[in-house]
Design a protein around this motif. Structure first.
Motif, PDB file in Angstrom:
ATOM      1  N   GLU A  82      10.952  15.255   2.371  1.00 18.27           N
ATOM      2  CA  GLU A  82      12.370  14.906   2.438  1.00 18.27           C
ATOM      3  C   GLU A  82      12.733  14.045   1.237  1.00 18.27           C
ATOM      4  OE1 GLU A  82      15.542  12.961   5.619  1.00 18.27           O
ATOM      5  OE2 GLU A  82      13.423  13.194   6.140  1.00 18.27           O
ATOM      6  N   GLU A  83      13.838  14.401   0.563  1.00 21.64           N
ATOM      7  CA  GLU A  83      14.220  13.720  -0.683  1.00 21.64           C
ATOM      8  C   GLU A  83      12.993  13.626  -1.594  1.00 21.64           C
ATOM      9  OE1 GLU A  83      17.409  10.543  -0.482  1.00 21.64           O
ATOM     10  OE2 GLU A  83      16.461  10.316   1.491  1.00 21.64           O
ATOM     11  N   ALA A  84      12.515  14.797  -1.991  1.00 20.29           N
ATOM     12  CA  ALA A  84      11.208  14.905  -2.644  1.00 20.29           C
ATOM     13  C   ALA A  84      11.104  14.102  -3.932  1.00 20.29           C
ATOM     14  CB  ALA A  84      10.896  16.378  -2.928  1.00 20.29           C
ATOM     15  N   ASP A  85      12.211  13.877  -4.628  1.00 14.66           N
ATOM     16  CA  ASP A  85      12.159  13.174  -5.907  1.00 14.66           C
ATOM     17  C   ASP A  85      12.519  11.701  -5.792  1.00 14.66           C
ATOM     18  OD1 ASP A  85      11.518  15.552  -7.376  1.00 14.66           O
ATOM     19  OD2 ASP A  85      13.590  16.165  -7.085  1.00 14.66           O
TER      20      ASP A  85
ATOM     21  N   ARG B 106       0.833  -1.208   0.000  1.00 10.88           N
ATOM     22  CA  ARG B 106       0.000   0.000   0.000  1.00 10.88           C
ATOM     23  C   ARG B 106       0.870   1.261   0.000  1.00 10.88           C
ATOM     24  NH1 ARG B 106      -5.379   1.346   1.606  1.00 10.88           N
ATOM     25  NH2 ARG B 106      -5.522   3.579   2.043  1.00 10.88           N
ATOM     26  N   GLN B 107       1.931   1.251   0.791  1.00  6.43           N
ATOM     27  CA  GLN B 107       2.832   2.404   0.832  1.00  6.43           C
ATOM     28  C   GLN B 107       3.474   2.644  -0.532  1.00  6.43           C
ATOM     29  OE1 GLN B 107       5.535   1.521   4.112  1.00  6.43           O
ATOM     30  NE2 GLN B 107       3.754   0.855   5.314  1.00  6.43           N
ATOM     31  N   CYS B 108       3.798   1.577  -1.241  1.00  6.76           N
ATOM     32  CA  CYS B 108       4.375   1.720  -2.582  1.00  6.76           C
ATOM     33  C   CYS B 108       3.383   2.385  -3.533  1.00  6.76           C
ATOM     34  CB  CYS B 108       4.797   0.354  -3.131  1.00  6.76           C
ATOM     35  SG  CYS B 108       6.230  -0.376  -2.301  1.00  6.76           S
ATOM     36  N   VAL B 109       2.109   1.999  -3.430  1.00  8.98           N
ATOM     37  CA  VAL B 109       1.074   2.623  -4.254  1.00  8.98           C
ATOM     38  C   VAL B 109       0.955   4.106  -3.906  1.00  8.98           C
ATOM     39  CG1 VAL B 109      -1.391   2.668  -4.775  1.00  8.98           C
ATOM     40  CG2 VAL B 109      -0.197   0.482  -4.598  1.00  8.98           C
ATOM     41  N   GLU B 110       0.930   4.410  -2.617  1.00 12.91           N
ATOM     42  CA  GLU B 110       0.799   5.812  -2.199  1.00 12.91           C
ATOM     43  C   GLU B 110       1.985   6.644  -2.666  1.00 12.91           C
ATOM     44  OE1 GLU B 110      -1.831   5.601   1.864  1.00 12.91           O
ATOM     45  OE2 GLU B 110       0.238   4.875   1.977  1.00 12.91           O
ATOM     46  N   GLU B 111       3.188   6.090  -2.552  1.00  8.66           N
ATOM     47  CA  GLU B 111       4.371   6.841  -2.980  1.00  8.66           C
ATOM     48  C   GLU B 111       4.387   7.030  -4.493  1.00  8.66           C
ATOM     49  OE1 GLU B 111       8.421   8.508  -2.228  1.00  8.66           O
ATOM     50  OE2 GLU B 111       6.329   8.710  -1.629  1.00  8.66           O
ATOM     51  N   ALA B 112       3.921   6.037  -5.236  1.00  6.21           N
ATOM     52  CA  ALA B 112       3.813   6.203  -6.692  1.00  6.21           C
ATOM     53  C   ALA B 112       2.835   7.315  -7.037  1.00  6.21           C
ATOM     54  CB  ALA B 112       3.377   4.885  -7.342  1.00  6.21           C
ATOM     55  N   MET B 113       1.741   7.395  -6.286  1.00 11.69           N
ATOM     56  CA  MET B 113       0.760   8.453  -6.549  1.00 11.69           C
ATOM     57  C   MET B 113       1.239   9.815  -6.054  1.00 11.69           C
ATOM     58  SD  MET B 113      -3.036   6.785  -6.141  1.00 11.69           S
ATOM     59  CE  MET B 113      -2.852   6.332  -4.431  1.00 11.69           C
ATOM     60  N   ARG B 114       2.188   9.826  -5.135  1.00 11.89           N
ATOM     61  CA  ARG B 114       2.799  11.113  -4.776  1.00 11.89           C
ATOM     62  C   ARG B 114       3.670  11.614  -5.918  1.00 11.89           C
ATOM     63  NH1 ARG B 114       7.510  13.327  -3.128  1.00 11.89           N
ATOM     64  NH2 ARG B 114       8.589  11.321  -3.163  1.00 11.89           N
ATOM     65  N   LEU B 115       4.525  10.758  -6.429  1.00 11.24           N
ATOM     66  CA  LEU B 115       5.440  11.164  -7.498  1.00 11.24           C
ATOM     67  C   LEU B 115       4.708  11.396  -8.812  1.00 11.24           C
ATOM     68  CD1 LEU B 115       8.350   8.715  -6.673  1.00 11.24           C
ATOM     69  CD2 LEU B 115       8.451  11.209  -6.519  1.00 11.24           C
TER      70      LEU B 115
END
Length: 468
Positions: free
Chosen positions: A385-388, A333-342
């Motif tokens: 933090e480390e936005a990209d 789930r965290q991977c999905v959320e981080e993908a949707m952030r980027l």
């Protein structure tokens, strides 16, 4: 199309430093980008407007204004306080723009995505119960069955473009969740093609407003409206057959047919078709986009992929109920959320002010259009933090700095996407199942992106190696 790196993104504000405070919005010296500048960049904007937005944000600060001709100004912002003000704190002072309520509505009808005011509120209240978590739990078995059936056709051991497969997957999940039937694939293919064709036409109208007269004169808009009529007729036939059968499938269509307004009346058939059109349009492409980006990011970050795969492979996928599987996949789930952030599927949100307002010391007249850049907000180094970098652990529940105030993959406020839980369940189950089955590799570190109605990738080359 612009080529965008998975990590870091060229031209993005580099996020090596830790997050800090974003200064309050001071708009007293708000810069105006002129009509001439827009026209000189029109070809770039038509292809992909995001680099043009980035350049102006970097040059003029977190907010700038575009004035085209004598019309009302358009204000672009990535400032977190302004975005929160417009979407949440003062949401009643803003409405959706005509891009949704008129231009998109002419192709998909007046559902909750394209309506406003009392009409929107009444229909949102009517439909919301069908998407409560306890209602969706009853659909999870059908959803997971569809996911496994669609992913069974993925090629193994050779390079292929995964996006078309994710698009088919997401469309079939919506179709099966709505209609349950297994004999609608031909109709759904037709509906999927109409949805894609009409979206491409709408993008041309949005980015080339000076050619709308030509699109009308040459009959292009009329042809696409005819496609929409075909789609509505197809859906009407499916719904009529369900009603005539008297059968209850306990799917989304049954829930919508059973929904009642406060006075006890059901939706009209025309309104029901509008809402189903919205579900197909908004419900499948954003999910396909987010899954494709997530798979690419995991392929580019094998250490994260191995951890997520270990979590997925620790579960008994044959005997565990789907809800328990979801609860056992927090890192996925965290991977999905981080993908949707980027790569947020809804990369920009539009609003129009309903009254004059002073913000940051600047007066904005009634009718000002605001374009809220979610994709820029999600990469501000002062907030992330480390936005990209692809760092799913930032969304871990135990992380004391877990982001929430500045994370808007499904929008925010009362108009937040009604299908957010449905989409998250689908994406976590699909990604978890793939990680359970395969090692995911990619030959590239960058993707082309296509900012259409949602943020779409170009080709997403992957290769899948079965895990022992």
């Amino acid at each position: 199309m612009e080529r965008v790196e998975a990590r870091p993104v060229p031209g993005a504000p580099q996020g090596g430093q830790g997050p800090g405070a974003v200064p309050e919005a001071d708009l007293t010296a708000l810069h105006t980008v002129t009509t001439g500048t827009v026209l000189r960049n029109r070809k770039r904007i038509l292809k992909n407007p995001l680099p043009f937005h980035r350049e102006n944000f970097e040059r003029h600060g977190h907010t700038f204004r575009v004035q085209i001709g004598l019309g009302s100004p358009v204000v672009f912002t990535r400032h977190p306080d302004l975005i929160r003000h417009i979407l949440q704190k003062n949401h009643r002072g803003y409405s959706k723009s005509t891009l949704q309520t008129r231009d998109l509505a002419k192709y998909i009808g007046h559902g909750i995505l394209t309506s406003e005011g009392k009409f929107w509120k009444r229909h949102r209240r009517l439909i919301q119960p069908a998407f409560h978590k306890e209602k969706l739990e009853g659909l999870l078995g059908l959803m997971f069955q569809t996911i496994r059936a669609e992913l069974a056709s993925l090629p193994e051991g050779r390079e292929f473009d995964v996006f078309p497969h994710m698009s088919d997957l997401a469309f079939q999940v919506v179709a099966r969740s709505l209609f349950s039937a297994g004999d609608l694939r031909r109709d759904m293919r037709r509906l999927q093609q109409i949805t894609q064709d009409n979206q491409e036409m709408l993008i041309r109208e949005m980015r080339q407003p000076y050619l709308v007269w030509w699109f009308r004169l040459t009959g292009r808009i009329r042809r696409h409206l005819s496609l929409s009529a075909d789609a509505r007729s197809l859906l009407d036939t499916i719904i009529s057959k369900r009603v005539a059968s008297g059968q209850e499938k306990h799917d989304l269509l049954d829930m919508l047919l059973a929904a009642r307004y406060e006075d006890g009346t059901p939706m009209t058939r025309a309104q029901l078709i509008d809402e189903v059109m919205v579900l197909f349009t908004a419900g499948h492409e954003t999910t396909a986009n987010a899954l494709s980006f997530a798979l690419h990011l995991l392929a580019c970050n094998p250490e994260v992929q191995d951890k997520a795969a270990a979590q997925a492979r620790s579960l008994d996928w044959e005997r565990t109920p789907p809800m328990a599987l979801l609860q056992g996949l927090p890192l996925v789930r965290q991977c999905v959320e981080e993908a949707m952030r980027l790569y947020p599927p809804v990369y920009v949100i539009d609003r129009v002010s309903l009254r004059e307002e002073t913000l940051g010391g600047q007066r904005f007249p009634k009718g000002t259009t605001w374009l809220l850049s979610v994709v820029e907000l999600h990469r501000l180094p002062q907030l992330w933090e480390e936005a990209d970098a692809f760092r799913p652990e930032r969304f871990a529940s135990e992380n004391p700095r877990r982001p929430s105030e500045h994370f808007y993959p499904f929008g925010a406020g009362p108009r937040m996407c009604i299908g957010n839980n449905f989409a998250m369940y689908e994406m976590v189950l699909a990604l978890g199942w793939m990680l359970h089955q395969f090692q995911i590799n990619t030959p590239v570190r960058s993707l082309e992106i296509q900012p259409l109605i949602s943020l779409k990738p170009g080709q997403v080359p992957l290769s899948l190696i079965p895990r022992p």
